[in-house]
Design a protein around this motif. Structure first.
Motif, PDB file in Angstrom:
ATOM      1  N   SER A  22       0.817  -1.219   0.000  1.00  6.19           N
ATOM      2  CA  SER A  22       0.000   0.000   0.000  1.00  6.19           C
ATOM      3  C   SER A  22       0.848   1.265   0.000  1.00  6.19           C
ATOM      4  O   SER A  22       0.348   2.356  -0.259  1.00  6.19           O
ATOM      5  N   GLY A  23       2.125   1.137   0.336  1.00  7.35           N
ATOM      6  CA  GLY A  23       2.990   2.301   0.400  1.00  7.35           C
ATOM      7  C   GLY A  23       2.908   3.052   1.710  1.00  7.35           C
ATOM      8  O   GLY A  23       3.515   4.116   1.864  1.00  7.35           O
ATOM      9  N   THR A  24       2.160   2.520   2.669  1.00 10.10           N
ATOM     10  CA  THR A  24       2.020   3.196   3.964  1.00 10.10           C
ATOM     11  C   THR A  24       3.167   2.852   4.919  1.00 10.10           C
ATOM     12  O   THR A  24       3.291   3.475   5.973  1.00 10.10           O
ATOM     13  N   ILE A  25       3.995   1.851   4.548  1.00 11.23           N
ATOM     14  CA  ILE A  25       5.131   1.436   5.373  1.00 11.23           C
ATOM     15  C   ILE A  25       6.390   1.502   4.514  1.00 11.23           C
ATOM     16  O   ILE A  25       6.450   0.871   3.456  1.00 11.23           O
ATOM     17  N   ARG A  26       7.375   2.255   4.960  1.00 10.39           N
ATOM     18  CA  ARG A  26       8.615   2.374   4.197  1.00 10.39           C
ATOM     19  C   ARG A  26       9.459   1.109   4.373  1.00 10.39           C
ATOM     20  O   ARG A  26       9.736   0.697   5.495  1.00 10.39           O
ATOM     21  N   PRO A  27       9.888   0.473   3.297  1.00 13.55           N
ATOM     22  CA  PRO A  27      10.705  -0.739   3.413  1.00 13.55           C
ATOM     23  C   PRO A  27      12.110  -0.408   3.895  1.00 13.55           C
ATOM     24  O   PRO A  27      12.639   0.669   3.585  1.00 13.55           O
ATOM     25  N   PRO A  28      12.743  -1.313   4.656  1.00 14.48           N
ATOM     26  CA  PRO A  28      14.122  -1.085   5.096  1.00 14.48           C
ATOM     27  C   PRO A  28      15.091  -1.098   3.914  1.00 14.48           C
ATOM     28  O   PRO A  28      14.799  -1.684   2.865  1.00 14.48           O
ATOM     29  N   LYS A  29      16.242  -0.499   4.103  1.00 13.18           N
ATOM     30  CA  LYS A  29      17.232  -0.343   3.036  1.00 13.18           C
ATOM     31  C   LYS A  29      17.638  -1.691   2.444  1.00 13.18           C
ATOM     32  O   LYS A  29      17.748  -1.840   1.229  1.00 13.18           O
ATOM     33  N   LYS A  30      17.867  -2.687   3.290  1.00 13.10           N
ATOM     34  CA  LYS A  30      18.298  -3.996   2.802  1.00 13.10           C
ATOM     35  C   LYS A  30      17.246  -4.619   1.895  1.00 13.10           C
ATOM     36  O   LYS A  30      17.574  -5.234   0.865  1.00 13.10           O
ATOM     37  N   LEU A  31      15.974  -4.456   2.246  1.00 12.09           N
ATOM     38  CA  LEU A  31      14.906  -5.000   1.414  1.00 12.09           C
ATOM     39  C   LEU A  31      14.859  -4.295   0.068  1.00 12.09           C
ATOM     40  O   LEU A  31      14.679  -4.935  -0.975  1.00 12.09           O
ATOM     41  N   VAL A  32      15.016  -2.990   0.066  1.00 10.54           N
ATOM     42  CA  VAL A  32      15.020  -2.224  -1.178  1.00 10.54           C
ATOM     43  C   VAL A  32      16.121  -2.715  -2.106  1.00 10.54           C
ATOM     44  O   VAL A  32      15.941  -2.815  -3.332  1.00 10.54           O
ATOM     45  N   GLU A  33      17.262  -3.069  -1.536  1.00 11.13           N
ATOM     46  CA  GLU A  33      18.382  -3.554  -2.335  1.00 11.13           C
ATOM     47  C   GLU A  33      18.095  -4.915  -2.955  1.00 11.13           C
ATOM     48  O   GLU A  33      18.595  -5.239  -4.035  1.00 11.13           O
ATOM     49  N   LEU A  34      17.268  -5.724  -2.295  1.00  9.11           N
ATOM     50  CA  LEU A  34      16.994  -7.081  -2.753  1.00  9.11           C
ATOM     51  C   LEU A  34      15.852  -7.156  -3.769  1.00  9.11           C
ATOM     52  O   LEU A  34      15.884  -7.964  -4.703  1.00  9.11           O
TER      53      LEU A  34
END
Length: 212
Positions: A100-112
């Motif tokens: 939904s975009g209401t929770i910002r993903p952690p940096k490590k997840l964004v990288e994966l």
């Protein structure tokens, strides 16, 4: 590591930029939203799901498919970084997260993660959020559910302007609850053309072909 899972299945990806791609689907249980038009209300409550280990989950995935989609519910309510890492390492598949975009993903997840399909909620969902994506680079594309084109498209245009979003990253789709989906799709296309908007209109392919 354990996760609360509603269901795991295989189908085509029916939405967004990878529409038509065969995919594993992992539907996580639990959601902090209660959207009026939600078509997966059975995934709202965490403890109605099944607790599964990483190995349990991986054993139910088709390793021959090019994509795994992690959806919900809201998948970012759980720590999915280890799950995504395992899929990337063991299955060598692309991973798409629907959120939904209401929770910002952690940096490590964004990288994966290869693809973040972000579905901000318009007022037609029964909510009014103050999203702020101005400095956010992680969403791959934004997907909006349109119930009333004449009203909702103005809201989308304002959202895009306010958050300085590239219009090429915006996808519109009709409300899937309607009886005549093709007519709803046609009405949405007509409105986009009439208003001169630069956004893409895509169907939910699985609704058109009667597939899961």
């Amino acid at each position: 590591m354990k996760y609360w899972i509603t269901e795991i299945f295989q189908s085509i990806q029916g939405e967004g930029e990878v529409i038509g791609t065969p995919s594993n689907f992992i539907r996580l249980a639990g959601c902090h939203l209660r959207c009026i038009w939600c078509d997966t209300k059975y995934s709202w409550f965490k403890y109605e799901g099944k607790e599964m280990t990483l190995d349990d989950i991986l054993s139910q995935l088709n390793r021959n498919l090019p994509l795994t989609t992690i959806t919900g519910g809201e998948p970012l309510l759980q720590n999915i970084t280890p799950l995504v890492a395992a899929i990337k390492l063991e299955l060598k598949q692309k991973v798409l997260i629907e959120t939904s975009g209401t929770i910002r993903p952690p940096k490590k997840l964004v990288e994966l993660v290869d693809i973040f399909s972000v579905s901000p909620k318009l007022s037609n969902a029964g909510y009014k959020f103050n999203y702020n994506f101005i400095y956010e680079k992680w969403p791959t594309y934004y997907k909006f559910v349109i119930v009333n084109p004449e009203k909702d498209l103005k809201e989308v245009a304002e959202f895009v302007r306010r958050n300085n979003i590239n219009p090429e990253k915006v996808i519109l789709q009709p409300d899937g609850r309607v009886n005549n989906y093709e007519e709803a799709l046609r009405r949405l296309v007509d409105a986009v053309m009439e208003f001169g908007l630069p956004f893409r209109v895509l169907p939910q392919l699985h609704r058109l072909i009667g597939y899961r």
